[in-house]
Design a protein around this motif. Structure first.
Motif, PDB file in Angstrom:
ATOM      1  N   GLN A  70     -38.359  -0.446  50.802  1.00  0.00           N
ATOM      2  CA  GLN A  70     -39.474  -0.779  51.677  1.00  0.00           C
ATOM      3  C   GLN A  70     -38.980  -1.291  53.026  1.00  0.00           C
ATOM      4  O   GLN A  70     -39.597  -1.051  54.063  1.00  0.00           O
ATOM      5  N   LYS A  71     -37.840  -1.991  53.007  1.00  0.00           N
ATOM      6  CA  LYS A  71     -37.282  -2.474  54.260  1.00  0.00           C
ATOM      7  C   LYS A  71     -36.603  -1.345  55.036  1.00  0.00           C
ATOM      8  O   LYS A  71     -36.748  -1.238  56.243  1.00  0.00           O
ATOM      9  N   SER A  72     -35.840  -0.517  54.332  1.00  0.00           N
ATOM     10  CA  SER A  72     -35.085   0.543  55.009  1.00  0.00           C
ATOM     11  C   SER A  72     -35.917   1.781  55.274  1.00  0.00           C
ATOM     12  O   SER A  72     -35.586   2.582  56.139  1.00  0.00           O
ATOM     13  N   GLY A  73     -36.997   1.988  54.526  1.00  0.00           N
ATOM     14  CA  GLY A  73     -37.909   3.085  54.849  1.00  0.00           C
ATOM     15  C   GLY A  73     -37.861   4.254  53.910  1.00  0.00           C
ATOM     16  O   GLY A  73     -38.868   4.755  53.499  1.00  0.00           O
ATOM     17  N   GLY A  74     -36.699   4.753  53.595  1.00  0.00           N
ATOM     18  CA  GLY A  74     -36.629   5.947  52.753  1.00  0.00           C
ATOM     19  C   GLY A  74     -36.217   7.154  53.568  1.00  0.00           C
ATOM     20  O   GLY A  74     -35.414   7.059  54.498  1.00  0.00           O
ATOM     21  N   ASN A  75     -36.779   8.300  53.241  1.00  0.00           N
ATOM     22  CA  ASN A  75     -36.427   9.545  53.912  1.00  0.00           C
ATOM     23  C   ASN A  75     -37.684  10.243  54.410  1.00  0.00           C
ATOM     24  O   ASN A  75     -38.774  10.056  53.883  1.00  0.00           O
ATOM     25  N   TYR A  76     -37.474  11.056  55.435  1.00  0.00           N
ATOM     26  CA  TYR A  76     -38.514  11.973  55.900  1.00  0.00           C
ATOM     27  C   TYR A  76     -38.153  13.330  55.318  1.00  0.00           C
ATOM     28  O   TYR A  76     -37.123  13.918  55.664  1.00  0.00           O
ATOM     29  N   SER A  77     -38.985  13.832  54.421  1.00  0.00           N
ATOM     30  CA  SER A  77     -38.612  14.993  53.616  1.00  0.00           C
ATOM     31  C   SER A  77     -38.420  16.230  54.474  1.00  0.00           C
ATOM     32  O   SER A  77     -39.031  16.380  55.534  1.00  0.00           O
ATOM     33  N   ARG A 123     -41.671  18.262  54.884  1.00  0.00           N
ATOM     34  CA  ARG A 123     -42.569  17.753  55.921  1.00  0.00           C
ATOM     35  C   ARG A 123     -42.035  18.076  57.305  1.00  0.00           C
ATOM     36  O   ARG A 123     -42.794  18.365  58.229  1.00  0.00           O
ATOM     37  N   ALA A 124     -40.709  18.006  57.455  1.00  0.00           N
ATOM     38  CA  ALA A 124     -40.134  18.287  58.762  1.00  0.00           C
ATOM     39  C   ALA A 124     -40.335  19.743  59.172  1.00  0.00           C
ATOM     40  O   ALA A 124     -40.439  20.055  60.358  1.00  0.00           O
ATOM     41  N   GLN A 125     -40.381  20.641  58.205  1.00  0.00           N
ATOM     42  CA  GLN A 125     -40.552  22.051  58.522  1.00  0.00           C
ATOM     43  C   GLN A 125     -42.011  22.447  58.678  1.00  0.00           C
ATOM     44  O   GLN A 125     -42.309  23.448  59.329  1.00  0.00           O
ATOM     45  N   THR A 126     -42.912  21.691  58.086  1.00  0.00           N
ATOM     46  CA  THR A 126     -44.334  22.038  58.164  1.00  0.00           C
ATOM     47  C   THR A 126     -45.111  21.159  59.125  1.00  0.00           C
ATOM     48  O   THR A 126     -46.218  21.516  59.517  1.00  0.00           O
ATOM     49  N   GLU A 127     -44.550  20.006  59.513  1.00  0.00           N
ATOM     50  CA  GLU A 127     -45.236  19.076  60.404  1.00  0.00           C
ATOM     51  C   GLU A 127     -44.377  18.815  61.638  1.00  0.00           C
ATOM     52  O   GLU A 127     -43.172  19.109  61.646  1.00  0.00           O
ATOM     53  N   ARG A 172     -31.652  11.748  57.404  1.00  0.00           N
ATOM     54  CA  ARG A 172     -32.856  11.171  56.811  1.00  0.00           C
ATOM     55  C   ARG A 172     -34.042  11.304  57.741  1.00  0.00           C
ATOM     56  O   ARG A 172     -35.165  11.536  57.303  1.00  0.00           O
ATOM     57  N   ALA A 173     -33.793  11.121  59.039  1.00  0.00           N
ATOM     58  CA  ALA A 173     -34.870  11.240  60.030  1.00  0.00           C
ATOM     59  C   ALA A 173     -35.160  12.684  60.407  1.00  0.00           C
ATOM     60  O   ALA A 173     -36.076  12.928  61.206  1.00  0.00           O
ATOM     61  N   LYS A 174     -34.395  13.632  59.866  1.00  0.00           N
ATOM     62  CA  LYS A 174     -34.549  15.064  60.181  1.00  0.00           C
ATOM     63  C   LYS A 174     -34.525  15.268  61.703  1.00  0.00           C
ATOM     64  O   LYS A 174     -35.427  15.865  62.288  1.00  0.00           O
ATOM     65  N   MET A 175     -33.458  14.758  62.297  1.00  0.00           N
ATOM     66  CA  MET A 175     -33.330  14.825  63.743  1.00  0.00           C
ATOM     67  C   MET A 175     -33.239  16.262  64.245  1.00  0.00           C
ATOM     68  O   MET A 175     -33.719  16.581  65.341  1.00  0.00           O
ATOM     69  N   ASP A 176     -32.635  17.136  63.464  1.00  0.00           N
ATOM     70  CA  ASP A 176     -32.497  18.519  63.924  1.00  0.00           C
ATOM     71  C   ASP A 176     -33.821  19.256  63.956  1.00  0.00           C
ATOM     72  O   ASP A 176     -33.947  20.282  64.641  1.00  0.00           O
ATOM     73  N   ASP A 177     -34.832  18.776  63.236  1.00  0.00           N
ATOM     74  CA  ASP A 177     -36.152  19.399  63.248  1.00  0.00           C
ATOM     75  C   ASP A 177     -37.151  18.645  64.128  1.00  0.00           C
ATOM     76  O   ASP A 177     -38.317  19.068  64.223  1.00  0.00           O
ATOM     77  N   ALA A 178     -36.738  17.558  64.765  1.00  0.00           N
ATOM     78  CA  ALA A 178     -37.657  16.748  65.564  1.00  0.00           C
ATOM     79  C   ALA A 178     -38.021  17.457  66.859  1.00  0.00           C
ATOM     80  O   ALA A 178     -37.229  18.217  67.424  1.00  0.00           O
ATOM     81  N   GLU A 179     -39.240  17.184  67.316  1.00  0.00           N
ATOM     82  CA  GLU A 179     -39.688  17.743  68.588  1.00  0.00           C
ATOM     83  C   GLU A 179     -38.962  17.091  69.759  1.00  0.00           C
ATOM     84  O   GLU A 179     -38.673  17.762  70.749  1.00  0.00           O
TER      85      GLU A 179
END
Length: 1173
Positions: free
Chosen positions: A302-309, A312-316, A389-396
């Protein structure tokens, strides 16, 4: 040569062709050496295959896991095939016996010790046990490190021996083939193999699952193993009791472990009961430990956040925000500005921060509005795992912000640079939006798509505030997103009543200045391609000024810039010589963009109804030309139908009400031409200073004209500064002459008044002379500033400037520095505060770190408040760290108007407004500026990538050839014949090509005094008071602290006695005792302002300074100032209005012929006589 030839030795045999053919090369003593990465032994090779190699080790562990599952499956098959009612006598081949007749109290151990195991099943179990045994011994051999007992006493090894060794014994001793062996314990070995397999899988595929996944897997495996062990153990022990099946045993375990306990199935013999007790104890010990670890990991997640799947990165669509420390103000500013745009509502924001989020941020992210959009990840941008984890390569895009609250701002920039490099290395195609603090670090991140340097923009805004008032407020209103929340009031009836009354007269309408200010603050900068525009498309082939004027006249939008096709440079007001093409991209200021506009010809509707059409300009209560009905981001414009084509729109001038006096002839304004063939006015040529052409030049001006030149600065304090043409000195002055308060062989002066400057000075109070301070000097020394209007600049520094900064400053004229602080009154008086035009107070970097965040501005606010009390008429421009602290500027505890504005700010906060402080009088007047406002510029550049370029051009940070610059003109009484803003727009476009973008208006504020003050005139006693103060000041000359208490109150008795002696010499007056009593009463009834005035005069006399101009600093009327950004054409001009102009670049029009200038000379003189603009 002969000797050298004799010394040459023959080639060795291996290199001679003859020896190669004859085979002599085989006799050469050469050895083939093979090099191995690992030790080339049998043990090392096995270790490399079974342990070190990731892929082969994964295969081995998968095989081991399958083997253990197979052994458990064979055990279940043996149980299903076994019938204890037909049990054998014991060993293999013994006669069968029936154990059902035994009483439960005295059970028989034979069904527990011996089981029925068919021969094929026994063979399979022996084979599995043999393979497991050999694998265990091999791994024990490979893992042996000198301590054999450490290997033997391991729990997995003991379980392995317990389940495999008896099967191997039965091969050599057949009677033991029916011996019970607890093969079901292999489930624990399968659990260990599964954990090792998951770890090897992570290493093999270079992908790490979260610790939460591993802990959940371990917990599930532990529960399964406990249940399986309990089921199999009870089933086997109850062979001598109830003879339970596997399903009955499963039912009993589920009911027992779930604490339901029906009691229909219970163990009957004590060994099974003992096993149940042992398993419950084990469960009570093992499971809480597992759950505790799981809960701890859950809290950490909860403190560290987890992952952005990845799905989701490919569809959102998502953007990543990288920050060093996440503050609640920074987060809310980003979210409010980012989600203010309609087409960004479906975006997700992934926050990557190395620190834990505090309680305030956690509460905000739990709000449903943000919990579904914002994902917080604790991690570092320097780690590829966290970027994955942040899916930086798929970020806008990726926003990288510096921590402005860091004690060492250079170190904060270094961290930002490393983050930018790491993101660029990991995701080269991801756009970068970087915020940097120091300008000298910009060249490290030139690869970023957009960069905002905080100190560059900050000092440029503060500098322009000195020549163009409230420039910081103007830029802030331009770059913020209004969300369509602000719109005009009366004519725009679809807007709900948002502003509550501030006056105390009752629930009437808001004040006029608030309505106009809120209406105009909704203007933003938009862009459109000319060929695609319905509003501007008709001006194709027309001059830029013609299009700008008529677009404002018809549609209410202000065309300010253009960009040619296939060019990246934006030109602000390229001038009347620029002809618009269909491929040009136009930039304009309007309430809403063109795509959200609808047009209604209101005049035609009224004609059909038989109504008379109103005039275009009939006051504020009638519909103006560019009336806008704003509702939910959609703008509807009511256009007058003039009955003429757009091409003939420049013929008639704007209609105005008739002159009530009727005695003065109305002056005409020339129409704006569609195409300008020649320069209409010589005002474009600013290369030749107008002061040089004046016949009445003083000796100092004549001397300065020979020592000043216009050129580009040769020495810049940092790499990456934009070259700007400036007023420079022909020869740099010595460093000693830059010191204002120290005399030198070249300059004997020691204070500002001794220099006898022609213009008022500008004082800049800063902690140190950073490289960003160079951007404060450049706009004030730009070439388009008239030489006679240049103000001297005094830098009041607390730390000694460095040599490279002085080397850059020594080429600028009228720039000085002195050591001192703003909290010292003597330093302020020496640097000339009594005849200063502006005092700029820069927030100290050392004070940005405080135990409480909002206390970072405490020292600056108190110092500015003291300065305001001492010099009420002084124009003070202050920089703050937190915008929320603007309410403390010029604070008055009993000011009812300020309290009303405070209530309005609270209501705006409840509505979620982006600019809560916009109605605060210091902000509206441009007297205060917060550096956090620049964050909005970086956020908005994601949607409007041109905003940073336009802001830099307006502030003078970039000087593009052909681009105009921001300046200001004041409306005087002689200019009121123009009457309206629309006519002023026409006059400027037709005469000089200037484009007005707004008005800075100052009005009288009819406020009651905050506290009753008794004004006591002390003119009669001026001389003795000064004398007493002079003597007291000399006695207390050891200290110069301005915070000391006034000495007048402590010397009241001596002063009164002196006054009584003076008054005693006048006949016909009251007695001496009565005069002393009256004078004493007068002293105690003095106002606070008089005490402060006396204190300042005392210090000035002590320093040997004249107090002649101090009374001018005491004049402070109740006025309020605000900005009207892109007002309507029918807005009436008022005296002392300051009009913001974008003036065309004079360098682009220098090549015009002198004949054109002479032809327009007479017309220019006429314009000069008609207006002082």
């Amino acid at each position: 040569m002969a000797e050298l030839e004799k010394e040459v030795l023959p080639l060795p045999p291996r290199y001679r062709f003859r020896d190669l053919l004859l085979g002599d090369w085989q006799a050469d003593e050469r050895v083939q050496v093979e090099f191995y990465v690992n030790e080339n032994t049998f043990k090392e090779r096995l270790k490399l295959f079974f342990i070190k190699n990731q892929r082969s080790s994964l295969r081995v562990r998968l095989f081991n896991f399958s083997l253990k599952l197979l052994s458990c499956l064979l055990y279940i098959i043996r149980v299903l095939l076994d019938d204890p009612q037909e049990g054998r006598g014991g060993c293999w081949g013994c006669p069968r016996r029936n154990h059902s007749a035994q009483p439960l109290a005295k059970f028989d151990w034979m069904p527990i010790i011996w089981v029925n195991r068919p021969l094929p099943l026994w063979g399979l179990q022996v084979l599995v046990a043999l393979i497991s045994f050999l694998e265990t011994m091999l791994l024990m051999y490979l893992g042996y490190k000198g301590n054999l007992w450490e290997q033997i006493l391991r729990v997995p090894f003991m379980l392995e021996m317990m389940n495999t060794a008896p099967f191997l014994i039965t091969v050599f001793w057949p009677p033991l083939r029916n011996l019970f062996i607890p093969v079901f314990l292999n489930c624990w070995l399968a659990k260990c193999a599964l954990e090792n397999m998951i770890n090897d899988l992570h290493r093999a595929i270079q992908r790490t699952h979260s610790a939460m996944f591993n802990q959940v897997l371990i917990l599930v495996c532990t529960l399964v193993c406990l249940m399986f062990t309990c089921i199999c153990g009870i089933q086997h022990l109850e062979r001598a009791g109830n003879n339970l099946t596997l399903f009955d045993s499963l039912y009993f375990c589920i009911v027992t472990f779930s604490t339901v306990g029906f009691g229909d199935v219970t163990p009957k013999i004590w060994p099974s009961q003992l096993l149940v007790v042992i398993m419950i104890c084990v469960a009570l010990i093992v499971l809480p430990i597992q759950f505790e670890q799981l809960a701890f990991l859950w809290m950490e997640r909860q403190k560290s956040g987890g992952n952005y799947s990845r799905y989701r990165a490919q569809t959102e669509k998502h953007v990543v925000l990288c920050v060093s420390a996440l503050k609640i103000d920074l987060l809310m500013d980003f979210l409010n500005e980012f989600y203010a745009h309609p087409h960004l509502q479906d975006y997700y924001v992934v926050i990557l921060c190395p620190t834990e989020m505090d309680a305030a941020v956690r509460r905000v992210l739990q709000i449903p509005l943000w919990s579904q959009r914002v994902i917080f990840l604790q991690g570092s941008a320097l780690k590829d795992q966290d970027l994955m984890r942040a899916k930086m390569d798929d970020a806008e895009t990726c926003f990288i912000l510096s921590n402005r609250f860091e004690g060492d701002r250079i170190a904060a920039d270094h961290q930002t640079i490393l983050r930018a490099w790491a993101v660029k290395d990991f995701a080269p195609n991801c756009p970068l939006y970087v915020q940097i603090l120091k300008p000298e670090n910009k060249f490290h991140i030139k690869f970023a798509d957009h960069v905002v340097c905080e100190e560059e923009f900050k000092y440029a805004m503060l500098a322009l505030n000195c020549v163009c008032p409230a420039t910081s407020t103007l830029i802030t209103l331009l770059i913020h997103t209004s969300r369509g929340q602000t719109a005009p009031m009366e004519p725009f009836k679809q807007r709900p009543s948002a502003w509550k009354p501030l006056s105390t007269n009752g629930p009437a309408s808001p004040e006029q200045w608030q309505r106009m200010y809120s209406r105009c603050s909704a203007n933003e900068v938009y862009h459109v391609r000319l060929a695609d525009s319905k509003l501007l498309g008709e001006y194709q082939g027309k001059s830029f000024t013609y299009a700008s004027f008529h677009a404002h006249k018809k549609y209410g939008l202000c065309l300010i810039g253009v960009c040619r096709e296939h060019k990246d440079n934006i030109l602000l007001n390229p001038g009347p010589c620029h002809i618009l093409a269909s491929s040009d991209t136009c930039f304009y200021i309007s309430v809403s963009k063109e795509e959200n506009s609808a047009f209604v010809c209101r005049q035609q509707e009224q004609l059909h109804k038989g109504l008379r059409a109103p005039t275009a300009y009939h006051g504020l209560t009638r519909l103006p030309v560019h009336s806008i009905v704003a509702s939910m981001g959609t703008m509807a414009m009511d256009l007058p139908d003039s009955g003429s084509s757009p091409d003939s729109a420049d013929g008639p001038t704007l209609s105005l009400p008739a002159d009530p006096a009727g005695t003065e002839k109305r002056r005409s304004i020339a129409p704006v031409l569609e195409v300008v063939d020649a320069i209409p006015s010589p005002t474009f040529d600013l290369l030749s200073d107008q002061s040089e052409d004046e016949a009445t030049q003083s000796d100092d001006d004549a001397a300065a004209s020979g020592t000043w030149v216009k050129g580009y600065p040769t020495n810049t304090p940092y790499i990456g500064s934009s070259p700007t043409l400036c007023h420079l000195l022909r020869e740099k002055i010595p460093f000693c002459c830059l010191r204002l308060d120290k005399s030198c062989p070249h300059c004997p002066y020691e204070d500002a008044r001794a220099y006898r400057f022609q213009n008022k000075i500008i004082i800049v109070s800063a902690e140190r002379a950073g490289n960003g301070l160079y951007n404060f000097l450049v706009p004030l020394r730009a070439y388009y500033r008239p030489r006679r209007e240049l103000n001297p600049i005094v830098l009041l520094l607390e730390n000694m400037p460095e040599t490279h900064f002085l080397e850059a400053v020594c080429w600028f004229p009228l720039v000085y520095y002195m050591m001192g602080s703003i909290d010292n009154l003597d330093d302020l008086l020496r640097c000339g505060v009594t005849f200063a035009a502006n005092v700029v107070v820069v927030d100290k970097e050392s004070s940005m770190i405080a135990d409480e965040d909002y206390m970072a501005d405490a020292k600056t606010i108190v110092n500015v408040q003291t300065l305001f009390r001492l010099f009420p008429g002084l124009n003070i421009i202050t920089e703050l760290t937190h915008p929320a602290n603007m309410r403390f500027m010029q604070f008055k505890a009993k000011d009812r108007y300020a309290l009303a504005l405070s209530k309005l700010e609270k209501k705006e906060r409840e509505k979620g407004s982006n600019l809560l402080f916009m109605f605060r009088l210091p902000f509206a007047a441009g007297k205060v500026f917060s550096v956090s406002m620049l964050d909005t510029l970086l956020y908005q550049s994601f949607v409007k990538d041109y905003m940073i370029s336009i802001a830099r051009l307006l502030l003078g940070l970039d000087c593009m050839p052909g681009s105009g610059f921001l300046c200001a003109l004041r409306v005087t009484e002689e200019d009121l014949w123009i009457r309206s803003y629309g006519r002023l727009y026409q006059k400027l476009c037709s005469s000089s090509g200037d484009i007005p973008i707004g008005i800075y208006r100052t009005e009288c504020q009819p406020l009651a005094t905050a506290e009753s003050q008794v004004s006591v005139s002390l003119e009669d006693f001026e001389e003795p008071r000064d004398a007493v103060l002079c003597r007291v000041g000399h006695r207390s000359s050891s200290t110069s602290d301005p915070a000391e208490p006034p000495l007048l109150r402590r010397k009241s008795m001596q002063w009164a006695r002196r006054l009584s002696r003076k008054g005693g010499r006048q006949p016909g007056k009251a007695t001496a005792a009565e005069r002393i009593s009256q004078q004493r009463l007068t002293l105690y009834r003095r106002s606070e302002r008089q005490e402060l005035s006396a204190l300042v005069r005392t210090r000035m006399k002590h320093l040997g300074l004249s107090a002649a101009g101090y009374m001018d600093m005491m004049d402070h009327g109740n006025t309020l100032s605000y900005i009207l950004l892109n007002p309507s054409p029918d807005t009436r001009l008022e005296i002392n209005d300051v009009v913001y102009l974008i003036r065309p670049d004079p360098l682009t029009l220098v090549s015009a012929s002198s004949a054109s200038r002479k032809a327009s000379a007479s017309h220019s003189e006429d314009l000069k006589d008609s207006t002082h603009l």
